[in-house]
Enzyme design. Structure first.
Site, PDB file in Angstrom:
ATOM      1  N   GLN A  74     -65.459  10.566  17.164  1.00 47.89           N
ATOM      2  CA  GLN A  74     -65.475  11.645  18.149  1.00 47.89           C
ATOM      3  C   GLN A  74     -64.335  12.621  17.936  1.00 47.89           C
ATOM      4  OE1 GLN A  74     -67.905  12.015  20.652  1.00 47.89           O
ATOM      5  NE2 GLN A  74     -66.964  14.043  20.829  1.00 47.89           N
ATOM      6  N   HIS A 151     -71.727  11.240  13.713  1.00 53.08           N
ATOM      7  CA  HIS A 151     -70.602  10.568  14.368  1.00 53.08           C
ATOM      8  C   HIS A 151     -71.042   9.872  15.640  1.00 53.08           C
ATOM      9  CE1 HIS A 151     -69.683  12.934  18.055  1.00 53.08           C
ATOM     10  NE2 HIS A 151     -70.342  13.888  17.425  1.00 53.08           N
ATOM     11  N   CYS A 152     -70.183   8.982  16.120  1.00 50.06           N
ATOM     12  CA  CYS A 152     -70.283   8.409  17.455  1.00 50.06           C
ATOM     13  C   CYS A 152     -68.858   8.325  17.982  1.00 50.06           C
ATOM     14  CB  CYS A 152     -71.013   7.058  17.451  1.00 50.06           C
ATOM     15  SG  CYS A 152     -70.359   5.842  16.289  1.00 50.06           S
ATOM     16  N   ALA A 153     -68.533   7.367  18.809  1.00 51.72           N
ATOM     17  CA  ALA A 153     -67.179   7.296  19.346  1.00 51.72           C
ATOM     18  C   ALA A 153     -66.172   6.889  18.279  1.00 51.72           C
ATOM     19  CB  ALA A 153     -67.124   6.321  20.519  1.00 51.72           C
ATOM     20  N   SER A 159     -73.467   5.554  14.691  1.00 54.84           N
ATOM     21  CA  SER A 159     -73.656   6.579  13.656  1.00 54.84           C
ATOM     22  C   SER A 159     -73.900   5.942  12.299  1.00 54.84           C
ATOM     23  CB  SER A 159     -72.443   7.506  13.606  1.00 54.84           C
ATOM     24  OG  SER A 159     -71.240   6.773  13.463  1.00 54.84           O
TER      25      SER A 159
END
EC number: 3.1.3.16
Length: 211
Positions: A74, A151-153, A159
């Site tokens: 993120q 992406h993710c966190a 992701s």
């Protein structure tokens, strides 16, 4: 390395890893039906987790895991200066929510955005997003100069799962080949439910090639 993120992900992995011999299989509600070869997936999943936990375990806020394809967290998604430096033209957010990522966040950057509201839970059916996410990544990389951030966190589970599915769907890599390809550049740890869904996809694709 990802400050703090990789430690958190490693602790999460070890918790899964230590329980592998004592838990019975958990059915993923609404997920792809698993073929007979992966109806009892713990041995297969256990072996995949061992593979995931060997080799490269470090990660940056974004790593290029395939030409033009960046896998990240993120923090990099919020860093417009770094996105410009990398030449990112598309963003796929696997942790989309009202608090994390909107198309408006990239106004003025010329970046196309796709949000997937996914939860990093073994019970979440990520498989329903495999094809749409893979298509979006493919379109991004097919245009001249296209570069995409997925992406993710933290950039190691949600992701990473979508990137693995893309490599399997569009480049016909097996799941093991896709994992090895990504891990050449970044440590990843998809959760156990996501691994089961990827195993089901792998089996389906292999059956299609053999037909």
């Amino acid at each position: 390395m990802c400050p703090g993120n990789w430690l958190w992900a490693s602790v999460t992995f070890m918790a899964r890893f230590s329980r592998s011999g004592s838990r019975s299989p958990v059915r993923v509600r609404g997920a792809l039906e698993e073929p007979p070869a992966v109806q009892h997936p713990f041995l297969n999943v256990f072996e995949l987790e061992r593979l995931l936990y060997t080799g490269k375990t470090a990660c940056n806020h974004a790593d290029e895991v395939w030409p033009g394809l960046y896998l990240g967290d993120q923090e990099i998604a919020n860093n417009h200066r770094e996105l410009r430096r990398l030449g990112i033209t598309h963003v796929l957010n696997a942790s989309h929510s009202r608090w994390r990522g909107t198309p408006e966040a990239y106004e003025g950057l010329g970046i196309r955005y796709l949000g997937v509201e996914a939860h990093d839970s073994p019970a979440f059916d990520m498989s329903v997003h495999f094809q749409a996410a893979a298509d979006f990544i493919h379109r991004a990389l097919s245009q001249p100069g296209g570069r995409i951030l997925v992406h993710c966190a933290v950039g190691v589970s949600r992701s990473a799962t979508l990137v693995l599915a893309y490599l399997m769907l569009y480049h016909r890599l097996t799941l093991v080949e896709a994992i090895k390809k990504v891990k050449d550049h970044r440590g990843i740890i998809p959760n156990r439910g996501f691994l089961r869904q990827l195993l089901a996809l792998d089996r389906r694709l292999r059956q299609g090639l053999e037909a």
